[in-house]
Structures are given as structure tokens and as C-alpha cells.
Write a protein that holds these residues in place. Structure first.
Motif, mmCIF file in Angstrom:
data_model
loop_
_atom_site.group_PDB
_atom_site.id
_atom_site.type_symbol
_atom_site.label_atom_id
_atom_site.label_comp_id
_atom_site.label_asym_id
_atom_site.label_seq_id
_atom_site.Cartn_x
_atom_site.Cartn_y
_atom_site.Cartn_z
ATOM 1 N N UNK A 117 35.382 48.064 32.958
ATOM 2 C CA UNK A 117 35.379 46.697 32.440
ATOM 3 C C UNK A 117 34.161 45.988 33.030
ATOM 4 N N UNK A 118 33.248 45.580 32.164
ATOM 5 C CA UNK A 118 31.993 44.967 32.603
ATOM 6 C C UNK A 118 32.084 43.449 32.567
ATOM 7 N N UNK A 119 31.648 42.829 33.652
ATOM 8 C CA UNK A 119 31.727 41.377 33.803
ATOM 9 C C UNK A 119 30.383 40.791 34.208
ATOM 10 N N UNK A 120 30.203 39.509 33.859
ATOM 11 C CA UNK A 120 29.226 38.659 34.520
ATOM 12 C C UNK A 120 30.030 37.900 35.570
ATOM 13 N N UNK A 121 29.750 38.110 36.848
ATOM 14 C CA UNK A 121 30.525 37.482 37.907
ATOM 15 C C UNK A 121 29.717 36.422 38.639
ATOM 16 N N UNK A 122 30.362 35.299 38.928
ATOM 17 C CA UNK A 122 29.727 34.196 39.656
ATOM 18 C C UNK A 122 30.540 33.906 40.916
ATOM 19 N N UNK A 123 30.045 34.314 42.092
ATOM 20 C CA UNK A 123 30.740 33.987 43.340
ATOM 21 C C UNK A 123 30.469 32.550 43.761
ATOM 22 N N UNK A 124 31.461 31.925 44.355
ATOM 23 C CA UNK A 124 31.340 30.574 44.909
ATOM 24 C C UNK A 124 31.964 30.628 46.295
ATOM 25 N N UNK A 125 31.130 30.813 47.307
ATOM 26 C CA UNK A 125 31.620 31.129 48.647
ATOM 27 C C UNK A 125 30.995 30.199 49.683
ATOM 28 N N UNK A 176 38.288 36.247 34.118
ATOM 29 C CA UNK A 176 38.949 36.706 35.336
ATOM 30 C C UNK A 176 38.581 35.745 36.457
ATOM 31 N N UNK A 177 39.430 35.644 37.455
ATOM 32 C CA UNK A 177 39.158 34.774 38.596
ATOM 33 C C UNK A 177 39.999 35.244 39.774
ATOM 34 N N UNK A 178 39.470 35.028 40.964
ATOM 35 C CA UNK A 178 40.213 35.442 42.140
ATOM 36 C C UNK A 178 39.545 34.968 43.413
ATOM 37 N N UNK A 197 29.309 42.854 53.138
ATOM 38 C CA UNK A 197 30.556 43.511 52.748
ATOM 39 C C UNK A 197 31.448 42.439 52.144
ATOM 40 N N UNK A 198 31.862 42.639 50.888
ATOM 41 C CA UNK A 198 32.674 41.643 50.193
ATOM 42 C C UNK A 198 33.949 42.299 49.646
ATOM 43 N N UNK A 199 34.999 41.500 49.593
ATOM 44 C CA UNK A 199 36.254 41.982 48.990
ATOM 45 C C UNK A 199 36.719 40.974 47.960
ATOM 46 N N UNK A 200 36.991 41.456 46.743
ATOM 47 C CA UNK A 200 37.453 40.594 45.657
ATOM 48 C C UNK A 200 38.927 40.877 45.367
ATOM 49 N N UNK A 201 39.724 39.805 45.311
ATOM 50 C CA UNK A 201 41.162 39.891 45.075
ATOM 51 C C UNK A 201 41.485 39.091 43.814
ATOM 52 N N UNK A 219 38.269 44.810 44.199
ATOM 53 C CA UNK A 219 37.025 45.554 44.399
ATOM 54 C C UNK A 219 36.441 45.296 45.783
ATOM 55 N N UNK A 220 35.854 46.340 46.344
ATOM 56 C CA UNK A 220 35.090 46.252 47.589
ATOM 57 C C UNK A 220 33.609 46.381 47.228
ATOM 58 N N UNK A 221 32.789 45.475 47.744
ATOM 59 C CA UNK A 221 31.345 45.500 47.495
ATOM 60 C C UNK A 221 30.620 45.766 48.814
ATOM 61 N N UNK A 222 29.728 46.730 48.799
ATOM 62 C CA UNK A 222 28.901 47.042 49.962
ATOM 63 C C UNK A 222 27.447 47.013 49.510
ATOM 64 N N UNK A 223 26.704 46.023 49.985
ATOM 65 C CA UNK A 223 25.360 45.858 49.429
ATOM 66 C C UNK A 223 24.342 45.302 50.395
#
Length: 248
Positions: A117-125, A176-178, A197-201, A219-223
Motif C-alpha cells: 500500500x503506497x502512501x504520501x506521508x506527512x509527519x508532524x512531530x 490513514x493517520x496515527x 529511528x521512527x515507529x508509526x502506530x 511500521x518501523x523506519x530506519x534512515x
């Protein structure tokens, strides 16, 4: 500030061509970086899975752009946003289901499915600086789905892979949102490359087929985050400050 949000909007509109965003960042990176704003590329590996369905963690690559905006009232706090323009969520080793085609069902009966499933994701952190190098962040991430496929695979004679892709876009929600948590480690104390290192819930049930139950993205992100043009912009600021001093 307005120009940064205009650029975010342009990136979302053109994100089907990742090369164009790389070109934009290379051309305008030094213009976007300033004393209080760091702009650059964010990319690496992500490891998604789906809560609510028997499956395994998948592995993919992600690529995007980020802005770290210093909060002037308190330099230890940073607002992080951007656009992850290439991000695949989902899972693998999902149990095979019927395709309502006897030949295809027979071909993939003992195979497996990878859901992409492909997304355009916008983090707000919001990130909090700890010491000189570490940042801890907490916030949200919003996603806009643009593609969704179940990829059926099975091994046949001579270990060749048999593959079939089924469009399941109408079976998933568009949005989607989390929640998102992050840890960053800067390799340099100021602007410079940093590991993250990011974790999306995910909090939204993305499955529209009621009989299959509720599915949630994880998802776990390592970048690595790489500022674009920050060195050039820093030199330009120093030159401007020097010129101003000589004028005075």
C-alpha cells in the motif's frame, strides 16, 4: 514561512516522480536552509506490518524530504515535518485467497501474498533535544493512499517465481493517520547528517471489507537525514554578516 508550505504542496503533487523532488532539493536546498530551518532528504529502510491480519513484517525502502524548524522561544524544541513521497506499507506472507479464477487459484494455491500500500506521508512531530546529539520526538503522521496491490507469488519448476498483482485500491481507505515516535542522533552538533529511528502506530482501520476484520498500519523506519545546501547557506550568511560589519 509561506514558501516552505508551498514547496510541500508542490512535492505532494509531483511525488510520483521521485527524481524531480531530488532535483528540486539540489537546486533550492541552500535557499530553504536558514539559521532556524534545516531542510534535506530523509531515506532508508522501513519495515511495515498489518495489525489484525495473520502476516509477517515486510521490508521496503522509503524516501522523502524533511524540515526541522527550531522553536525560537526554546532552542531545545524542534518541529519536524516534511513529505515521505515514496513509502510502502502493508505486510507479507498473507494467506492466499480465491481470485475467482480456477487457473489462477490452482497456480497460487501453495503460494503467499505481499500486500503493498503506497502512501504520501506527512509527519508532524515535536522533538526535544537531549544533550548535544540526541533528539526524542512524538507526534502524528498523516497518509494519503495512492496505490494498493496484493502481489501473489509462488515457486514453480526450477525455482522460478510465478507472480500476479491484484489492484485492491477500492478495498482500502484513502486516508490513514496515527501516532509517530522518533529518536534522532546527529553526527554533528549543528546542521549535519543524522541517523533516525521512527515507529508509526496507525489508528485508522484501513480495511473496507468488513468480513476481513479491522487492519491497522504499523511500521518501523530506519534512515538517514541529509541536509541539502546547509553548508552553502551557512557560508552565505557568514558572508552577509561580514559585509554588514564592513559597511558599519
Amino acid at each position: 514561512m509561506k514558501r516552505y508550505f508551498i514547496l510541500l504542496f508542490i512535492l505532494v503533487l509531483t511525488s510520483s516522480k521521485v527524481q524531480s523532488q531530488v532535483l528540486i532539493s539540489l537546486l533550492f536546498g541552500d535557499k530553504l536552509n536558514s539559521e532556524n530551518i534545516e531542510f534535506g532528504l530523509d531515506g532508508g529502510a522501513n519495515f511495515p506490518y498489518l495489525k489484525g491480519t495473520p502476516s509477517q513484517i515486510s521490508s521496503n525502502f522509503y524516501l522523502g524530504f524533511y524540515f526541522d524548524i527550531n522553536i525560537k522561544q526554546n532552542p531545545k524544541w524542534v518541529f519536524n515535518t516534511g513529505v515521505i513521497v515514496k513509502s510502502t506499507l502493508g505486510a507479507e506472507d498473507i494467506e492466499v485467497y480465491s481470485l475467482n479464477n480456477p487457473e489462477l487459484d490452482a497456480s497460487f494455491e501453495s503460494g503467499s501474498i505481499q500486500r503493498k500500500i503506497n502512501y504520501f506521508n506527512v509527519p508532524l512531530v515535536i522533538k526535544r533535544k537531549l544533550g548535544q546529539r540526541f533528539y526524542l520526538g512524538m507526534g502524528t503522521m498523516l497518509g494519503l493512499r495512492y496505490k494498493a496491490h496484493d502481489v501473489f507469488t509462488n515457486k514453480v519448476v526450477d525455482n522460478d517465481d510465478l507472480s500476479y498483482s491484484l489492484d485492491i485500491k477500492d478495498q482500502t481507505t484513502a486516508l490513514d493517520a496515527g501516532l509517530m515516535a522518533s529518536i534522532n542522533y546527529k553526527l554533528m552538533s549543528n546542521m549535519g547528517m543524522n541517523l533516525n529511528l521512527k515507529y508509526y502506530y496507525g489508528l485508522v482501520n484501513i480495511n473496507k471489507v468488513e468480513a476481513q476484520g479491522k487492519h491497522y498500519n504499523r511500521s518501523i523506519y530506519l534512515g538517514v537525514c541529509i541536509p541539502i545546501g546547509s553548508g552553502k547557506s551557512k557560508k552565505a550568511r557568514e558572508k552577509e554578516a561580514s559585509s554588514a560589519g564592513e559597511t558599519n
